[in-house]
Design a protein around this motif. Structure first.
Motif, short mmCIF file in Angstrom:
data_model
loop_
_atom_site.label_atom_id
_atom_site.label_comp_id
_atom_site.label_asym_id
_atom_site.label_seq_id
_atom_site.Cartn_x
_atom_site.Cartn_y
_atom_site.Cartn_z
N PHE A 1 -33.75 -13.67 11.03
CA PHE A 1 -33.84 -14.07 9.63
C PHE A 1 -33.42 -12.97 8.66
CE2 PHE A 1 -36.51 -17.19 11.68
CZ PHE A 1 -36.26 -18.36 10.96
N LEU B 1 -39.15 -18.60 2.85
CA LEU B 1 -38.19 -19.18 3.80
C LEU B 1 -37.93 -20.65 3.52
CD1 LEU B 1 -39.37 -17.37 7.05
CD2 LEU B 1 -37.30 -16.92 5.74
N SER C 1 -28.21 -21.74 4.55
CA SER C 1 -28.48 -20.51 3.80
C SER C 1 -27.92 -20.59 2.38
CB SER C 1 -27.86 -19.30 4.52
OG SER C 1 -26.45 -19.44 4.58
N ARG D 1 -23.76 -19.23 13.86
CA ARG D 1 -24.98 -18.44 13.63
C ARG D 1 -25.67 -18.10 14.94
NH1 ARG D 1 -29.31 -21.56 10.20
NH2 ARG D 1 -27.77 -21.17 8.56
N ARG E 1 -35.08 -21.46 2.80
CA ARG E 1 -33.70 -21.54 3.30
C ARG E 1 -33.52 -20.43 4.32
NH1 ARG E 1 -30.88 -17.33 1.11
NH2 ARG E 1 -31.67 -16.44 -0.84
N GLN E 2 -32.40 -20.46 5.03
CA GLN E 2 -32.05 -19.35 5.91
C GLN E 2 -31.49 -18.22 5.05
OE1 GLN E 2 -31.53 -17.29 8.28
NE2 GLN E 2 -32.01 -18.26 10.23
N ASN E 3 -31.29 -17.07 5.67
CA ASN E 3 -30.71 -15.93 4.96
C ASN E 3 -29.29 -15.67 5.43
OD1 ASN E 3 -32.94 -14.83 3.25
ND2 ASN E 3 -33.96 -14.80 5.23
N THR F 1 -36.71 -24.41 10.70
CA THR F 1 -36.70 -23.28 9.76
C THR F 1 -35.49 -22.39 10.02
OG1 THR F 1 -39.12 -23.33 9.67
CG2 THR F 1 -38.03 -21.32 8.92
N TYR F 2 -35.25 -22.07 11.29
CA TYR F 2 -34.07 -21.26 11.63
C TYR F 2 -32.78 -22.00 11.32
CZ TYR F 2 -30.58 -18.87 14.48
OH TYR F 2 -29.43 -18.22 14.91
N ARG F 3 -32.78 -23.31 11.52
CA ARG F 3 -31.55 -24.09 11.42
C ARG F 3 -31.22 -24.52 9.98
NH1 ARG F 3 -31.88 -28.60 16.00
NH2 ARG F 3 -34.14 -28.29 15.97
N GLN F 4 -32.02 -24.08 9.01
CA GLN F 4 -31.75 -24.43 7.63
C GLN F 4 -30.42 -23.87 7.14
OE1 GLN F 4 -35.61 -24.42 4.97
NE2 GLN F 4 -35.59 -22.61 6.26
N ASP G 1 -26.17 -14.44 16.63
CA ASP G 1 -27.53 -13.92 16.74
C ASP G 1 -27.94 -13.65 18.18
OD1 ASP G 1 -27.86 -13.96 14.03
OD2 ASP G 1 -29.18 -15.70 13.97
#
Length: 708
Positions: free
Chosen positions: A428, A499, A483, A164, A501-503, A478-481, A168
């Motif tokens: 995200f 949010l 998806s 990811r 979860r991640q997308n 939050t970013y590392r959740q 990104d």
């Protein structure tokens, strides 16, 4: 259509924030803006029945009796049963729902309080909610989830997270050596990876592409002739360098809007003014030059408004804006900043640049009804009247440099918010505001207003550093959740506004092609320089004037997609199939479609077929000779993780089926090897042809096409 779709999203996200107390900005303004302001809003020329609902003092004169819904004409009209009296009228496609009528009733009953539009309010630094975590982002997100009885998703697996963050930040998948970090995984290892990726030259390439979308970058003029711009790439390369050097966003802005007006501007600052030279340009014989000039300047005004302020200022070109407090006079006062710009090429670099006319300067007028031939009152350069005033200019009349400084002034309520929203959306899949080019009253309200303002404040406090902002975001839990699908949020938050979860995000067109080239070993990693021409099918040239297309020689055709020549009349079909923009206008948000044509392109487009052939050849050369090892390597190279036992079993079964088919088909089936056949020893050709089939399957998996 653009205004309708965001409203559907807006209602869904707004519903999440619903509380017993009705709030004007959150609950009422979106309804009035979407369904009432067109006839009862700021535009005096289109206003019906002399009723204005966007200003409280006007609304309470006729339509609203605070505290008395039944006595309010607004309530009577929206609940009327007579088709001649009900509002909106039956002919309107924007009918009120029962929930919306109820909200309006409760709002009137509570006193019909109005608020200033959130996006025009000053940016304040909210207090960070109390939290056990280190990252303020997580404190804001967790506090919001808690109010809805939700918990954050568990962390993504290290393998998923590495893939990811590589995609990104650099737009390229991790290599096998990069995945070695999976052993002894730790917070410190992850941070080192993030720092390394931010320092990588590939970071500038990936994030330059985002900006080039907004800059409507292309290598040709457009229109019928579509003449080449052989030096357009100089602006593109400046953007790459600016991202890699972490040029502060305020300076990045000033250089592009008015770099030529700085004292002793550098070559880079002159090149940066190419931002407004990227637009399409009509050079056809017989064109009305004054009309073409007018349209070019209109594009500069509208693009500046969309990219830096997230406002649809273009709606005020012909009349006062229907939804936002932007008058037609505001529009042409803003237009005046660009009315005396001239297009010049820098003598040193030949870069396309912007300059200010030295003589024969024009007086700017309001163009009545947006008609370039109809002159209304004269105007001088001025900022939008609904926003904080511009600092007093050094010269009697403000210029583009004053405009640039105004955009990045600390008191400007939009620029930092809009920039943060853009960056968040790339990490995200969507921003806090899901209408990134419309922070006005018809746009969506932010899903996390306090976090947006805190980040906007932090962005400025840290010297407008985009790398610092991106690191802060990607280091957050939050970013590392994960998806992964969450049943507990399906009904409450189907769009994942909160949010929890991640997308899961479909790779951008360029990144999909680059990933295929990277895992196959074909990718040429040269950074910058003139654009190249990929191979194209002949029927692409059945329209337009572009012909005599010759693909670039040698391995130039395997460079990153960022460097593919963008001819407005001959867009590269592989990229447009996967929703790359057409450079006609500033693109602040790419659409993500899912079509059968994309599946056909992944299976049959020459770049993906050739990548599959090269990937099979790589397995023959680099893997041990046993089938299991080759299959495992193909899987790991393509999907950046180790296969599970059941996946290996299915892959081995597919391999056996394909090998039997190749053996039965004879020499003809070896055609699948293409040009790689000359590099494969004869005893290995059946196995290589089989591995091509395996590679094609792996590169067509949903997991390859998406980032988790």
């Amino acid at each position: 259509m653009r205004l309708v779709i965001p409203f559907v999203i807006m209602v869904s996200c707004s519903a999440l924030a619903a509380e017993p107390r009705v709030e004007f900005n959150r609950d009422i303004r979106p309804i009035l803006a979407a369904k009432c302001y067109a006839c009862h809003g700021p535009d005096e020329d289109k206003r019906e029945a002399d009723l204005r609902l966007d200003v409280r003092a006007e609304a309470v004169k006729v339509a609203v009796k605070p505290g008395q819904p039944e006595a309010s004409e607004l309530w009577k009209r929206i609940t009327h049963t007579d088709p001649d009296d009900v509002m909106p009228p039956p002919s309107s496609p924007k009918q009120l729902t029962k929930i919306e009528r109820d909200l309006i009733r409760r709002w009137i009953a509570a006193g019909a309080e109005y608020q200033n539009h959130w996006a025009f309010e000053p940016i304040k630094r909210p207090a960070v909610p109390q939290s056990d975590g280190k990252n303020p982002i997580d404190a804001f997100i967790t506090a919001r989830l808690r109010t809805h009885g939700l918990k954050p998703a568990p962390a993504a697996s290290p393998a998923t997270l590495i893939r990811r963050v590589y995609l990104d930040l650099t737009g390229l998948p991790p290599s096998p050596s990069d995945l070695a970090a999976l052993s002894d995984w730790s917070e410190q290892k992850y941070e080192k990876i993030v720092d390394r990726l931010l320092a990588s030259p590939n970071f500038g390439e990936r994030w330059a592409r985002h900006w080039l979308d907004m800059a409507r970058y292309a290598d040709s003029n457009g229109f019928l002739g579509d003449g080449l711009r052989p030096n357009a790439y100089l602006y593109r390369d400046w953007v790459i360098r600016a991202f890699n050097a972490d040029l502060p966003f305020d300076q990045f802005t000033i250089d592009q809007i008015a770099g030529d007006l700085l004292q002793q501007p550098t070559t880079d600052q002159i090149t940066a003014t190419g931002f407004h030279r990227n637009a399409a340009l009509n050079t056809e014989a017989g064109v009305d030059k004054e009309e073409a000039r007018y349209q070019n300047l209109v594009d500069r005004v509208n693009t500046t408004g969309r990219v830096w302020m997230g406002l649809t200022v273009g709606c005020a070109q012909c009349h006062t804006h229907k939804y936002d407090p932007i008058t037609i006079r505001d529009y042409y006062s803003f237009y005046a900043f660009f009315d005396n710009t001239v297009d010049r090429d820098d003598a040193k670099t030949k870069a396309q640049a912007l300059a200010e006319a030295d003589k024969d300067r024009r007086q700017t007028y309001v163009h009545l009804a947006g008609d370039y031939t109809r002159r209304g009152p004269d105007v001088i350069p001025a900022s939008l009247s609904a926003l904080p005033p511009m600092a007093k200019p050094v010269q009697p009349e403000p210029g583009r440099l004053d405009l640039a400084h105004w955009l990045v002034a600390p008191q400007h309520p939009l620029t930092s918010r809009v920039a943060v929203n853009h960056i968040w959306s790339k990490l995200f899949g969507f921003g806090f505001v899901r209408t990134p080019d419309d922070f006005g009253t018809a746009g969506e309200s932010p899903s996390h207003p306090d976090l947006l303002d805190w980040l906007a404040s932090e962005f400025m406090r840290n010297g407008w550093s985009r790398k610092q902002l991106i690191k802060l975001i990607v280091m957050s839990a939050t970013y590392r959740q994960s998806s992964a699908h969450r049943e507990d949020i399906v009904e409450l938050d189907p769009l994942n506004c909160l949010l929890a979860r991640q997308n899961r995000i479909r790779l951008d067109a360029e990144i999909l092609r680059d990933s295929a080239l990277a895992v196959s070993g074909l990718l040429k990693r040269t950074i910058g320089g003139p654009s190249f021409r990929p191979p194209l099918p002949e029927d692409v040239f059945d329209v337009g004037r572009s012909s005599n297309w010759q693909a670039s020689p040698g391995d130039e055709i395997y460079r990153r997609s960022l460097y593919i020549i963008t001819l407005r009349s001959v867009l590269y079909p592989t990229l447009t199939t996967f929703d790359s923009p057409d450079a006609a206008d500033a693109c602040v948000r790419r659409e993500r479609s899912n079509t059968p044509l994309q599946a056909l392109a992944m299976m049959n487009d020459s770049v993906f077929v050739e990548a599959a052939q090269a990937l099979a050849l790589r397995a023959i050369r680099e893997s041990p000779h046993d089938t299991a090892s080759r299959l495992r390597h193909l899987f790991e190279w393509t999907l950046n993780r180790s296969p599970r036992a059941e996946e290996m079993k299915r892959l081995a079964g597919f391999h056996s089926e394909q090998k039997a088919r190749v053996e039965k088909g004879g020499a003809k089936t070896l055609d699948v090897l293409g040009n790689t056949s000359t590099f494969v020893p004869v005893p290995d050709q059946i196995e290589a042809a089989t591995l091509v089939a395996v590679a094609r399957v792996l590169m067509n998996l949903d997991e390859f096409i998406n980032r988790e």
